[in-house]
Design an enzyme around this catalytic site. Structure first.
Site, PDB file in Angstrom:
ATOM      1  N   GLN A 131       0.855  -1.188   0.000  1.00 40.31           N
ATOM      2  CA  GLN A 131       0.000   0.000   0.000  1.00 40.31           C
ATOM      3  C   GLN A 131       0.893   1.241   0.000  1.00 40.31           C
ATOM      4  OE1 GLN A 131      -2.200   0.350   3.635  1.00 40.31           O
ATOM      5  NE2 GLN A 131      -3.933   1.336   2.664  1.00 40.31           N
ATOM      6  N   GLY A 132       0.909   1.969  -1.097  1.00 42.46           N
ATOM      7  CA  GLY A 132       1.773   3.141  -1.237  1.00 42.46           C
ATOM      8  C   GLY A 132       1.029   4.431  -0.979  1.00 42.46           C
ATOM      9  N   TYR A 133       0.837   4.751   0.294  1.00 45.30           N
ATOM     10  CA  TYR A 133       0.159   5.998   0.665  1.00 45.30           C
ATOM     11  C   TYR A 133       1.194   7.027   1.171  1.00 45.30           C
ATOM     12  CZ  TYR A 133      -4.571   3.811   0.766  1.00 45.30           C
ATOM     13  OH  TYR A 133      -5.764   3.198   0.481  1.00 45.30           O
ATOM     14  N   SER A 134       1.884   6.683   2.280  1.00 46.12           N
ATOM     15  CA  SER A 134       2.739   7.649   2.970  1.00 46.12           C
ATOM     16  C   SER A 134       3.897   8.107   2.098  1.00 46.12           C
ATOM     17  CB  SER A 134       3.319   7.045   4.248  1.00 46.12           C
ATOM     18  OG  SER A 134       2.294   6.555   5.058  1.00 46.12           O
ATOM     19  N   SER A 166       5.141  -1.123   3.675  1.00 48.08           N
ATOM     20  CA  SER A 166       5.336  -2.494   4.177  1.00 48.08           C
ATOM     21  C   SER A 166       5.247  -3.485   3.028  1.00 48.08           C
ATOM     22  CB  SER A 166       4.260  -2.842   5.206  1.00 48.08           C
ATOM     23  OG  SER A 166       4.250  -1.903   6.242  1.00 48.08           O
ATOM     24  N   GLU A 249     -10.974  -3.205   7.388  1.00 43.56           N
ATOM     25  CA  GLU A 249     -10.478  -4.161   8.372  1.00 43.56           C
ATOM     26  C   GLU A 249     -10.813  -3.800   9.807  1.00 43.56           C
ATOM     27  OE1 GLU A 249      -6.247  -4.535   7.716  1.00 43.56           O
ATOM     28  OE2 GLU A 249      -6.663  -6.669   7.673  1.00 43.56           O
ATOM     29  N   GLU A 382      -1.250  10.376  18.780  1.00 43.86           N
ATOM     30  CA  GLU A 382      -1.694  11.778  18.861  1.00 43.86           C
ATOM     31  C   GLU A 382      -2.904  12.002  17.954  1.00 43.86           C
ATOM     32  OE1 GLU A 382       1.420  10.795  18.392  1.00 43.86           O
ATOM     33  OE2 GLU A 382       2.424  11.475  20.220  1.00 43.86           O
TER      34      GLU A 382
HETATM   35  C1  LIG Z   1       5.388  -0.436  10.980  1.00 48.27           C
HETATM   36  C2  LIG Z   1       4.836   0.569  10.046  1.00 48.27           C
HETATM   37  C3  LIG Z   1       4.293   0.146   8.845  1.00 48.27           C
HETATM   38  C4  LIG Z   1       3.783   1.079   7.932  1.00 48.27           C
HETATM   39  N1  LIG Z   1       3.293   0.628   6.734  1.00 48.27           N
HETATM   40  C5  LIG Z   1       2.851   1.510   5.820  1.00 48.27           C
HETATM   41  C6  LIG Z   1       2.408   1.079   4.532  1.00 48.27           C
HETATM   42  O1  LIG Z   1       2.402  -0.117   4.229  1.00 48.27           O
HETATM   43  N2  LIG Z   1       2.018   2.007   3.634  1.00 48.27           N
HETATM   44  C7  LIG Z   1       2.001   3.335   3.929  1.00 48.27           C
HETATM   45  O2  LIG Z   1       1.598   4.122   3.074  1.00 48.27           O
HETATM   46  N3  LIG Z   1       2.426   3.798   5.140  1.00 48.27           N
HETATM   47  C8  LIG Z   1       2.855   2.918   6.082  1.00 48.27           C
HETATM   48  N4  LIG Z   1       3.302   3.357   7.314  1.00 48.27           N
HETATM   49  C9  LIG Z   1       3.392   4.795   7.559  1.00 48.27           C
HETATM   50  C10 LIG Z   1       2.376   5.323   8.550  1.00 48.27           C
HETATM   51  O3  LIG Z   1       1.102   5.361   7.989  1.00 48.27           O
HETATM   52  C11 LIG Z   1       2.871   6.726   8.971  1.00 48.27           C
HETATM   53  O4  LIG Z   1       4.103   6.556   9.660  1.00 48.27           O
HETATM   54  C12 LIG Z   1       1.888   7.437   9.855  1.00 48.27           C
HETATM   55  O5  LIG Z   1       0.748   7.805   9.119  1.00 48.27           O
HETATM   56  C13 LIG Z   1       2.503   8.713  10.487  1.00 48.27           C
HETATM   57  O6  LIG Z   1       3.035   9.518   9.510  1.00 48.27           O
HETATM   58  P1  LIG Z   1       4.545  10.093   9.612  1.00 48.27           P
HETATM   59  O7  LIG Z   1       5.446   8.943   9.932  1.00 48.27           O
HETATM   60  O8  LIG Z   1       4.802  10.849   8.354  1.00 48.27           O
HETATM   61  O9  LIG Z   1       4.557  11.054  10.849  1.00 48.27           O
HETATM   62  P2  LIG Z   1       3.972  12.552  10.893  1.00 48.27           P
HETATM   63  O10 LIG Z   1       2.583  12.563  10.349  1.00 48.27           O
HETATM   64  O11 LIG Z   1       4.975  13.457  10.278  1.00 48.27           O
HETATM   65  O12 LIG Z   1       3.921  12.793  12.439  1.00 48.27           O
HETATM   66  C14 LIG Z   1       5.079  13.145  13.216  1.00 48.27           C
HETATM   67  C15 LIG Z   1       4.623  13.379  14.637  1.00 48.27           C
HETATM   68  O13 LIG Z   1       3.690  14.486  14.665  1.00 48.27           O
HETATM   69  C16 LIG Z   1       2.472  14.093  15.278  1.00 48.27           C
HETATM   70  N5  LIG Z   1       1.339  14.735  14.608  1.00 48.27           N
HETATM   71  C17 LIG Z   1       1.106  14.796  13.285  1.00 48.27           C
HETATM   72  N6  LIG Z   1      -0.060  15.461  13.041  1.00 48.27           N
HETATM   73  C18 LIG Z   1      -0.561  15.798  14.250  1.00 48.27           C
HETATM   74  C19 LIG Z   1      -1.728  16.498  14.665  1.00 48.27           C
HETATM   75  N7  LIG Z   1      -2.624  16.940  13.799  1.00 48.27           N
HETATM   76  N8  LIG Z   1      -1.919  16.664  16.001  1.00 48.27           N
HETATM   77  C20 LIG Z   1      -1.023  16.200  16.917  1.00 48.27           C
HETATM   78  N9  LIG Z   1       0.112  15.568  16.570  1.00 48.27           N
HETATM   79  C21 LIG Z   1       0.348  15.348  15.245  1.00 48.27           C
HETATM   80  C22 LIG Z   1       2.402  12.582  15.084  1.00 48.27           C
HETATM   81  O14 LIG Z   1       1.578  11.981  16.055  1.00 48.27           O
HETATM   82  C23 LIG Z   1       3.876  12.196  15.239  1.00 48.27           C
HETATM   83  O15 LIG Z   1       4.209  12.070  16.603  1.00 48.27           O
HETATM   84  C24 LIG Z   1       3.800   2.460   8.240  1.00 48.27           C
HETATM   85  C25 LIG Z   1       4.332   2.879   9.477  1.00 48.27           C
HETATM   86  C26 LIG Z   1       4.849   1.957  10.360  1.00 48.27           C
HETATM   87  C27 LIG Z   1       5.428   2.444  11.657  1.00 48.27           C
END
Ligand SMILES: Cc1cc2nc3c(=O)[nH]c(=O)nc-3n(C[C@H](O)[C@H](O)[C@H](O)COP(=O)(O)OP(=O)(O)OC[C@H]3O[C@@H](n4cnc5c(N)ncnc54)[C@H](O)[C@@H]3O)c2cc1C
Length: 397
Positions: A131-134, A166, A249, A382
């Site tokens: 899943q290519g979202y982030s 992932s 899910e 958060e």
């Molecule tokens: C094990 C694992 C598997 C994953 N697998 C996938 C995958 O298969 N496909 C995919 O697309 N992504 C995947 N992800 C990514 C995941 O969806 C993102 O890490 C997640 O959405 C958080 O985004 P970020 O890492 O960019 O952090 P950010 O969004 O940059 O957040 C950084 C910090 O700021 C805080 N923050 C952000 N916005 C707010 C707000 N509005 N209010 C308060 N605090 C805030 C967050 O809580 C965090 O502490 C995976 C992540 C992990 C850890």
């Protein structure tokens, strides 16, 4: 794929459970035994082999409609299936995105040609999905994504970068979000593409985690030509699809995770009983006893909460804010459980799976480190607290 085992057709849920439990008790040691000494039973190779075995045995597509090759089982039955797998200690799936997210999304939004092309290889597990979202600049704020897909004749030309994807290193296909239009708001102008990971211009770089494993990846897309018939739904209307995909899910997602946590809780008590420091069993240490009691109560309450969400979902009520609460409570209690294990182990905790003298083959060390990710994946703590505060409690933004 062989015919599904007879327990699948039991009229009564508890007969279904008993049949499944007996099947797992026979099959898991048999399939694992055939590979003993050649594979790590928690490693990706065995995880995929076990998942293939389930699919070949007719145990896939449990909730899909029958006309797509599924079994149309109720959510309760699906939850029992996941619960019994967790209880039996089966390894986690590898194609969980294909089965749990992509398939229901295709069934809801795909064209007939897309369903015919993509559903059978998910059902038999011959094609793995990611899943290519982030992206580096779009995680919690997914609508900020900047990967672009430009329509040129019969293809979309895709450029951009994804991160934390992932299973991208194993995947055949990717459910990809890309910007196709300017849009009046950041959410408008996003489309969903089904991208073949073998296309020219797709580069996958695994990211080494703190555990030493590489479960997720960076994915670079440079002038990747995706056939136009791999657009899912309408162009620029992908946000709605992405949000629906996230919901499929939710009602059953946490049941197996909580059941696994209940089993880990028993292992934690055994660890405390078997660890002696300065002549005292760690289970007799008041701080450890208190931490174990708190965790046991929390996990029991969480199980009842997850069951009530499932019951509501069975009646057509989506999890909503309760889904956020369960995610938060599951991930934070799971981290706490691992922290208590590390406290019990003391200096021994520093020994990971690579060290031959590590307790329980270093699993506590590995799982403690892995659980750091659980308060980030599927929405950070958060972000879920914001949802609970605003949508659940009606607090101002
Ligand atoms: C094990 C694992 C598997 C994953 N697998 C996938 C995958 O298969 N496909 C995919 O697309 N992504 C995947 N992800 C990514 C995941 O969806 C993102 O890490 C997640 O959405 C958080 O985004 P970020 O890492 O960019 O952090 P950010 O969004 O940059 O957040 C950084 C910090 O700021 C805080 N923050 C952000 N916005 C707010 C707000 N509005 N209010 C308060 N605090 C805030 C967050 O809580 C965090 O502490 C995976 C992540 C992990 C850890």
């Amino acid at each position: 794929m062989t015919a599904a085992p007879p327990f699948l057709f039991e009229a009564d849920d508890e007969c279904f459970r008993a049949g499944l439990r007996a099947w797992l008790a026979a099959e898991l040691p048999r399939v694992a035994g055939a590979r003993l000494g050649t594979a790590d039973l928690h490693g990706l190779e065995f995880r995929k082999a076990w998942e293939d075995h389930l699919c070949r045995s007719g145990l896939s597509g449990l909730g899909w409609p029958r006309d797509h090759g599924g079994h149309a089982l109720s959510l309760t039955r699906q939850a029992i299936f996941h619960e019994e797998c967790a209880r039996a200690g089966t390894p986690l799936a590898v194609n969980m995105i294909g089965h749990g997210i992509v398939a229901p999304t295709l069934i809801a939004f795909g064209s007939e040609a897309q369903k015919a092309r993509f559903l059978p290889p998910i059902l038999d597990n011959s094609e793995v999905w990611c899943q290519g979202y982030s992206e580096p600049g779009a995680g919690s704020d997914l609508a900020a994504l900047s990967t672009r897909a430009e329509r040129r004749g019969e293809v979309y030309v895709v450029n951009g970068q994804k991160i934390w994807t992932s299973f991208a290193n194993l995947a055949d296909w990717c459910l990809l979000l890309a910007r196709t239009g300017a849009g009046a708001s950041p959410r408008a102008g996003i489309s969903v593409l089904l991208v073949d990971m073998r296309l020219k211009g797709v580069t996958v770089r695994p990211i080494r985690q703190i555990t030493g494993e590489a479960d997720y990846n960076e994915v670079f897309l440079d002038d990747v030509e995706v056939p136009a018939d791999c657009l899912l739904g309408e162009q620029d209307a992908g946000w709605k699809i992405a949000m629906a995909a996230a919901n499929y899910e939710r009602s059953t997602y946490f049941v197996p995770r909580i059941v696994r946590m209940q089993a880990e809780m028993e292992a934690l008590v055994a660890l405390a009983a078997g660890t002696v420091r300065e002549g005292q069993r760690m289970l007799d240490d008041p701080a450890v006893r208190s931490a174990i009691t708190d965790l046991s109560l929390n996990i029991h309450a969480l199980r009842l909460y997850a069951d009530s969400i499932l019951e509501m979902a069975e009646q057509g009520v989506p999890p909503g804010v309760d889904g956020s609460s369960v995610k938060l409570l599951w991930s934070e209690n799971h981290q706490r459980l691992m922290e208590v294990a590390i406290d019990i182990l003391g200096p021994q905790a520093a020994l990971g799976p690579q060290e031959s003298s590590a307790v329980a083959e270093g699993r506590w060390n590995r799982d403690f480190l892995w659980t750091r990710a659980e308060t980030i994946l599927a929405g950070t703590s958060e972000v879920h607290r914001n949802i609970i505060a605003e949508r659940g409690l009606g607090l101002p933004r």
